[in-house]
Design an enzyme around this catalytic site. Sequence first.
Site, PDB file in Angstrom:
ATOM      1  N   LYS A 137       0.978  -1.109   0.493  1.00 12.97           N
ATOM      2  CA  LYS A 137       0.003  -0.006   0.253  1.00 12.97           C
ATOM      3  C   LYS A 137       1.048   1.014  -0.281  1.00 12.97           C
ATOM      4  CE  LYS A 137      -3.480   2.270   2.620  1.00 12.97           C
ATOM      5  NZ  LYS A 137      -4.887   2.436   4.024  1.00 12.97           N
ATOM      6  N   HIS A 290     -11.639 -26.442 -36.851  1.00 14.56           N
ATOM      7  CA  HIS A 290     -12.450 -26.104 -35.592  1.00 14.56           C
ATOM      8  C   HIS A 290     -12.570 -26.488 -34.432  1.00 14.56           C
ATOM      9  CE1 HIS A 290     -13.407 -22.051 -38.854  1.00 14.56           C
ATOM     10  NE2 HIS A 290     -13.563 -23.616 -39.442  1.00 14.56           N
ATOM     11  N   ASN A 430     -22.576 -34.928 -31.044  1.00 13.92           N
ATOM     12  CA  ASN A 430     -22.917 -36.085 -31.258  1.00 13.92           C
ATOM     13  C   ASN A 430     -21.446 -36.510 -32.042  1.00 13.92           C
ATOM     14  OD1 ASN A 430     -24.677 -37.321 -28.878  1.00 13.92           O
ATOM     15  ND2 ASN A 430     -25.852 -36.460 -31.257  1.00 13.92           N
TER      16      ASN A 430
END
Length: 529
Positions: A137, A290, A430
């Site tokens: 900080k 793809h 599928n």
Amino acid sequence: MKIERALLSVSDKSGIVEFAQALNQRGVQLLSTGGTAKLLAQAGLPVQEVSDYTGFPEMMDGRVKTLHPKIHGGLLARRDAESHLSAIAEHGIGRIDLLVVNLYPFVETVAKPDCAFEDAVENIDIGGPAMLRAAAKNHGTEAGGVTVVIDPSDYDRVLNEMDTRDGVTSFGLRLDLAKKVYAHTAAYDGAIANYLTSMTADPEQTAVPERAAYPNVLTFQVRKTQEMRYGENPHQSAAFYTDAAPAAGLLANYTQLQGKELSFNNIADADAAWECVRTFDAPTCVIVKHANPCGVAVADSPLAAYQKAFKTDPSSAFGGIIAFNRPVDAATAQEVSKQFVEVMLAPSYDEGARAIFAAKQNVRLLEVPMGDGANDFEVKRVGGGWLVQQPDNFNVPRDQIKVVTKIAPTAAQMDDLLFAWKVAKYVKSNAIVFTGNGMTLGVGAGQMSRIDSARIASIKAANAGLSLAGSAVASDAFFPFRDGLDVVADAGATCVIQPGGSMRDAEVIAAADERGIAMVLTATRHFRH
């Protein structure tokens, strides 16, 4: 303000003695705790124990040692605020200009299979994160601030700046180190939250709690590796993030040897190719387009594997991703370079292969070390939430496959069935995969109907001029009706591997017997969405 006082307290002792010696040579006063202080003293360094500095002893087995105003006041006082400097002077608090801390090894502790709950809790660091957050900080402004180090690889960076800037570090370095701190403490707290919220115990239970597979709060941290020109489509922005320490053998460990910057789709398709190819033991080539394998083959060499894989679907292989699980030699590179290739992946490339690909600078050449590592989990983003699951790393053993037809597959057929089954796991559902002689012959992917996937796989084989007579077929999930089986049988398949589990299994098995086909069941499906 020059660095005049440093506090060093580390669990990772690598390089700490040398760093402390370098600081001492530069006139920096050394504060330390516990084992770190003992190590520095043994090295002959003038180190002051934190308890002597604060005038307050360590207690509670070391749980309280740095939680003291003389520590946190020295870390938090702003160097550009006169009121802060006056306050610490009034209370006899000296500045701590450099903090070197790394935390108790909580992650390493809970990763041990036999980790006791008490050991996990004791390895939750309190004082370390408090100091790190305070110092980070107060990294300050150009006027000065605290330099905070958690990584031994940053020791030289700090010393170099001290030498070139008369004992002072730059705001840029301090900010960079502060960012590392907050990322580190966030990951540390996240790991604790993951662990504790995975512990289950009855409110009345006094025994050690049990650890659930999925925590109630899941926190993970990834690091930006690359901002991309665009995402899946040009109108989408994107970036690539990787795990802090990817497991061995995973795509994120790649080294790009040449070629254009990897795109979003390149990385997605490369991962699909790499995950598939590394599951095989024999020399294997996988061609992906793809996100689906359009050609996979095993052979005695990478060259032969590529030639067989390419035959499956030469049209789809155009502009594809090609992966090998063996080093690529010049002969293989020469054959591959005849085609348009987006990305190549392999464990390595010999000099001849590198020279051949150097003439095609647009080919993205990736080197990925082999390994059997796996992701801890897989995630899928949905609207306002995440789906989290265990990765599908299961490969059914040969001795767990059940023959359910009157005809049993031959040894050669079983080899092709197991090959087809491995490939099907990486084809979008599928999925129907025809194989023969260690190569894919036709792949049907991503259809809403299994029978359509079967038809498409047959069409693909016909388009490539490949005969399906005597082929083996894998279906990633069960045949819900006999019609899908009839399609693959009509195409020429003589054996089938599928998980089974349909209400009509008996009907499908009877159809296989009727068609003279051998069928085996795995009892495990491999949906891939």
